[in-house]
Design an enzyme around this catalytic site. Structure first.
Site, PDB file in Angstrom:
ATOM      1  N   ILE A  36       0.724  -1.085   0.077  1.00 58.97           N
ATOM      2  CA  ILE A  36      -0.037   0.069  -0.140  1.00 58.97           C
ATOM      3  C   ILE A  36       0.891   1.366  -0.013  1.00 58.97           C
ATOM      4  O   ILE A  36       0.254   2.506  -0.237  1.00 58.97           O
ATOM      5  CB  ILE A  36      -1.086  -0.001   1.150  1.00 58.97           C
ATOM      6  N   ARG A  37       2.080   1.158   0.257  1.00 59.89           N
ATOM      7  CA  ARG A  37       3.230   2.129   0.209  1.00 59.89           C
ATOM      8  C   ARG A  37       4.391   1.638  -0.310  1.00 59.89           C
ATOM      9  O   ARG A  37       4.601   0.499  -0.362  1.00 59.89           O
ATOM     10  CB  ARG A  37       3.458   2.657   1.587  1.00 59.89           C
ATOM     11  N   TYR A 143      -5.113 -10.406  16.450  1.00 62.89           N
ATOM     12  CA  TYR A 143      -4.237 -11.140  15.610  1.00 62.89           C
ATOM     13  C   TYR A 143      -4.222 -12.730  15.634  1.00 62.89           C
ATOM     14  O   TYR A 143      -4.596 -13.278  14.550  1.00 62.89           O
ATOM     15  CB  TYR A 143      -2.711 -10.491  15.776  1.00 62.89           C
TER      16      TYR A 143
END
Length: 314
Positions: A36-37, A143
């Site tokens: 995403i980056r 998680y």
């Protein structure tokens, strides 16, 4: 090799090193990194990169079709400590991204899939010492719940649709090449940076908290070895236990003092202590040894030396 590989979450702690290793193995153009980056300079310059939201099925499908991808490594996830702060965001990222790639495999758009699980699938009722491959799994973190659920779905897609999905329950991973990503075991990375910079460290876990850990080189080797293994030799369709070395903050501090004698450690346990207390102290990975020849190479002192050598050369 005809393999075309897509790594989703390539800029994270594991993804960065996995991408570079796979590019060495299969050729830069055959390994597409996505996140995403953007990632570090080496990752961006050595091969193709796509900006990608792991929860966007259509975007993943477009990249798979465009590059004619055969295999996907889904490394995008929100880790334990961060997911406790943003539970629904953690759940949505961790589960929706998995369904996206499982469905691509179900529809025969990719042939093989790697998805990482974690020691977080275990909980307070799990045997803590030498935790078996098959055992009680009652995770108490967002998680861990998402990873246990993911294991069940991986097994289901294999049984129901013949999807070739492979998985490892990673222990805490230690690397000098990328920054920690918000996990409970991250103290074991931070401590080396602080030892070099300040000669002291305040641990957010108590001195006697033993957790299974692994140097990143071993984790990358295990991942690639599992993906290279003959499908017929793999008896576990959920996720393989992976053991490395288990140590406490006190023990890692002693190993550091052999390199930096003036190093001092203090302890100020926070909310991550409860997470660590719910996890195993050591892992039995005999099934991985039997099925695909797994064996770790780094013990605590060898890892400590590698960390300091690496950090000093950055």
């Amino acid at each position: 090799m005809g393999n075309k590989i897509l790594i989703i979450g390539a800029c994270g702690q594991i993804g960065t090193e996995l991408t570079l290793t796979l590019r060495e193995k299969f050729g830069n153009e055959n390994v597409v990194a996505s996140d995403i980056r953007e990632g570090n300079q080496q990752l961006m310059q050595t091969g193709p990169f796509e900006t990608l939201d792991a929860t966007n099925y259509k975007a993943i499908e477009d990249i798979v079709m465009h590059y004619e991808i055969d295999e996907v490594y889904l490394m995008a996830a929100m880790l334990s400590a961060t997911a406790e702060k943003f539970p629904m965001r953690g759940w949505e990222l961790n589960m929706n991204s998995l369904f996206n790639v499982l469905n691509l495999a179900k529809d025969k758009k990719i042939s093989k899939l790697f998805w990482p699980s974690s020691i977080a699938v275990f909980g307070p009722t799990t045997p803590k010492l030498n935790t078996p491959q098959t055992t009680v799994m009652e995770p108490t973190t967002v998680y861990g719940i998402s990873k246990q659920t993911g294991e069940r779905w991986c097994e289901y897609y294999h049984e129901k649709y013949g999807v070739d999905v492979r998985s490892i329950r990673y222990p805490g991973l230690i690397s000098y090449k990328t920054a920690p990503g918000g996990g409970t075991t991250d103290y074991a990375v931070e401590i080396f940076h602080e030892a070099l910079n300040k000669q002291s460290y305040t641990s957010f876990l108590s001195e006697d908290t033993a957790l299974p850990m692994m140097f990143m080189d071993d984790a990358i080797e295990a991942t690639i070895r599992l993906m290279d293994a003959d499908k017929e030799s793999l008896s576990i369709k959920s996720s393989y236990n992976l053991g490395g070395i288990s140590f406490t903050p006190k023990e890692i501090a002693e190993s550091i003092k052999r390199h930096i004698p003036n190093f001092r450690i203090d302890y100020a346990p926070d909310f991550r202590q409860a997470i660590a207390d719910s996890w195993p102290s050591s892992i039995d990975d005999s099934q991985a040894q039997k099925d695909w020849g797994w064996k770790h190479q780094f013990d605590l002192d060898k890892m400590t030396k590698a960390m300091f050598d690496g950090l000093r050369n950055l």
